[in-house]
Scaffold this motif. Structure first.
Motif, PDB file in Angstrom:
ATOM      1  N   VAL A  44       0.844  -1.200   0.000  1.00 32.70           N
ATOM      2  CA  VAL A  44       0.000   0.000   0.000  1.00 32.70           C
ATOM      3  C   VAL A  44       0.880   1.251   0.000  1.00 32.70           C
ATOM      4  CG1 VAL A  44      -1.662   1.358   1.350  1.00 32.70           C
ATOM      5  CG2 VAL A  44      -1.996  -1.115   1.080  1.00 32.70           C
ATOM      6  N   GLU A  45       1.905   1.261   0.851  1.00 30.66           N
ATOM      7  CA  GLU A  45       2.802   2.427   0.904  1.00 30.66           C
ATOM      8  C   GLU A  45       3.557   2.597  -0.414  1.00 30.66           C
ATOM      9  OE1 GLU A  45       6.453   4.209   3.611  1.00 30.66           O
ATOM     10  OE2 GLU A  45       4.995   2.867   4.549  1.00 30.66           O
ATOM     11  N   ARG A  46       3.966   1.477  -1.033  1.00 36.31           N
ATOM     12  CA  ARG A  46       4.660   1.556  -2.330  1.00 36.31           C
ATOM     13  C   ARG A  46       3.748   2.124  -3.414  1.00 36.31           C
ATOM     14  NH1 ARG A  46       6.877  -3.372  -0.896  1.00 36.31           N
ATOM     15  NH2 ARG A  46       5.348  -4.507  -2.149  1.00 36.31           N
ATOM     16  N   LEU A  47       2.477   1.763  -3.378  1.00 31.50           N
ATOM     17  CA  LEU A  47       1.534   2.312  -4.363  1.00 31.50           C
ATOM     18  C   LEU A  47       1.426   3.825  -4.208  1.00 31.50           C
ATOM     19  CD1 LEU A  47      -1.268  -0.417  -4.155  1.00 31.50           C
ATOM     20  CD2 LEU A  47       0.286  -0.009  -6.083  1.00 31.50           C
ATOM     21  N   ILE A  48       1.299   4.278  -2.961  1.00 32.73           N
ATOM     22  CA  ILE A  48       1.254   5.723  -2.709  1.00 32.73           C
ATOM     23  C   ILE A  48       2.543   6.373  -3.197  1.00 32.73           C
ATOM     24  CG2 ILE A  48       1.163   7.511  -0.918  1.00 32.73           C
ATOM     25  CD1 ILE A  48      -0.547   5.552   0.755  1.00 32.73           C
ATOM     26  N   ALA A  49       3.679   5.750  -2.862  1.00 35.20           N
ATOM     27  CA  ALA A  49       4.980   6.299  -3.258  1.00 35.20           C
ATOM     28  C   ALA A  49       5.119   6.376  -4.771  1.00 35.20           C
ATOM     29  CB  ALA A  49       6.107   5.449  -2.667  1.00 35.20           C
ATOM     30  N   GLY A  50       4.605   5.392  -5.475  1.00 41.73           N
ATOM     31  CA  GLY A  50       4.674   5.406  -6.936  1.00 41.73           C
ATOM     32  C   GLY A  50       3.911   6.576  -7.536  1.00 41.73           C
ATOM     33  N   HIS A  51       2.734   6.844  -6.991  1.00 40.73           N
ATOM     34  CA  HIS A  51       1.956   7.996  -7.477  1.00 40.73           C
ATOM     35  C   HIS A  51       2.671   9.303  -7.143  1.00 40.73           C
ATOM     36  CE1 HIS A  51      -1.341   5.483  -8.700  1.00 40.73           C
ATOM     37  NE2 HIS A  51      -1.556   5.046  -7.477  1.00 40.73           N
ATOM     38  N   LEU A  52       3.251   9.364  -5.952  1.00 41.58           N
ATOM     39  CA  LEU A  52       3.939  10.592  -5.558  1.00 41.58           C
ATOM     40  C   LEU A  52       5.214  10.814  -6.373  1.00 41.58           C
ATOM     41  CD1 LEU A  52       3.401  10.409  -1.713  1.00 41.58           C
ATOM     42  CD2 LEU A  52       2.497  12.161  -3.253  1.00 41.58           C
ATOM     43  N   ALA A  53       5.871   9.730  -6.749  1.00 43.20           N
ATOM     44  CA  ALA A  53       7.067   9.874  -7.589  1.00 43.20           C
ATOM     45  C   ALA A  53       6.705  10.518  -8.924  1.00 43.20           C
ATOM     46  CB  ALA A  53       7.717   8.513  -7.811  1.00 43.20           C
TER      47      ALA A  53
END
Length: 201
Positions: free
Chosen positions: A141-150
């Motif tokens: 879940v955190e990686r998905l958020i991080a991917g969008h933020l990247a």
């Protein structure tokens, strides 16, 4: 549809025993807890013989792992459905929050009790494979958020990672409070806070 009807027939055809067992386990584990739910309760609710459970799962622990995996896939399905309507990375971040709210909006036998994965993990001993599965879900879940933020913050990798962690903490805290309060108000508030944070980036 009544409970017996729901778990015995779909479209006029009897569902496979494995599916009925998983659905019964999901209801009972979420409503009553993993430790408090015995094999006899699950097989009775699924309408199958005990031997059928052991033909499909090596043990109760194996059934618990299958339940955790099914919850993970269920959440991913909600997230992907939200993502289909997301317009850009900012909306992608909010799709994660909306998927959690969608899960909270399901009809639960004894009301919403928070994250089923964390509830189960809290009952499992340290080192249990099920706890590792829950941790992997939360990390994803955190990686998905991080991917969008990247995508949203090109060239600002550190800020994207830190913001993803911040939002993941916000989401998990809101989920814990929502589970204690039995409704999705905290999740809606967390989404509003996430919007305000995103607007400041």
């Amino acid at each position: 549809m009544g409970e017996t009807e729901a778990h015995v027939r779909t479209g006029g055809r009897r569902r496979p025993a494995r599916q009925r067992l998983l659905e019964a386990a999901a209801r009972r584990f979420y409503a009553d807890g993993v430790a408090a739910t015995g094999i006899d309760t699950i097989t009775a609710e699924a309408g199958v013989a005990k031997m059928s459970l052991y033909n499909n799962f090596a043990s109760k622990a194996d059934l618990v792992r299958a339940y955790l995996d099914a919850r993970h896939e269920e959440w991913l399905g909600l997230y992907r459905a939200r993502l289909e309507h997301a317009d850009g990375p900012r909306e992608g971040v909010l799709a994660v929050f909306d998927a959690y709210a969608d899960h909270a909006a399901f009809t639960y036998e004894r009301g919403f009790r928070g994250c089923g994965l964390l509830n189960a993990a809290a009952e499992l001993p340290a080192g249990d494979e099920g706890r590792a599965m829950v941790r992997a879900h939360k990390e994803e879940v955190e990686r998905l958020i991080a991917g969008h933020l990247a995508e949203l913050l090109p060239g600002r990798a550190d800020e994207a990672r830190e913001t993803a962690e911040h939002l993941a903490f916000l989401l998990e805290g809101a989920m814990a409070r929502a589970g204690l309060e039995g409704d999705d108000e905290r999740l809606r508030r967390a989404r509003s806070l996430a919007v305000a944070l995103l607007d400041r980036l």
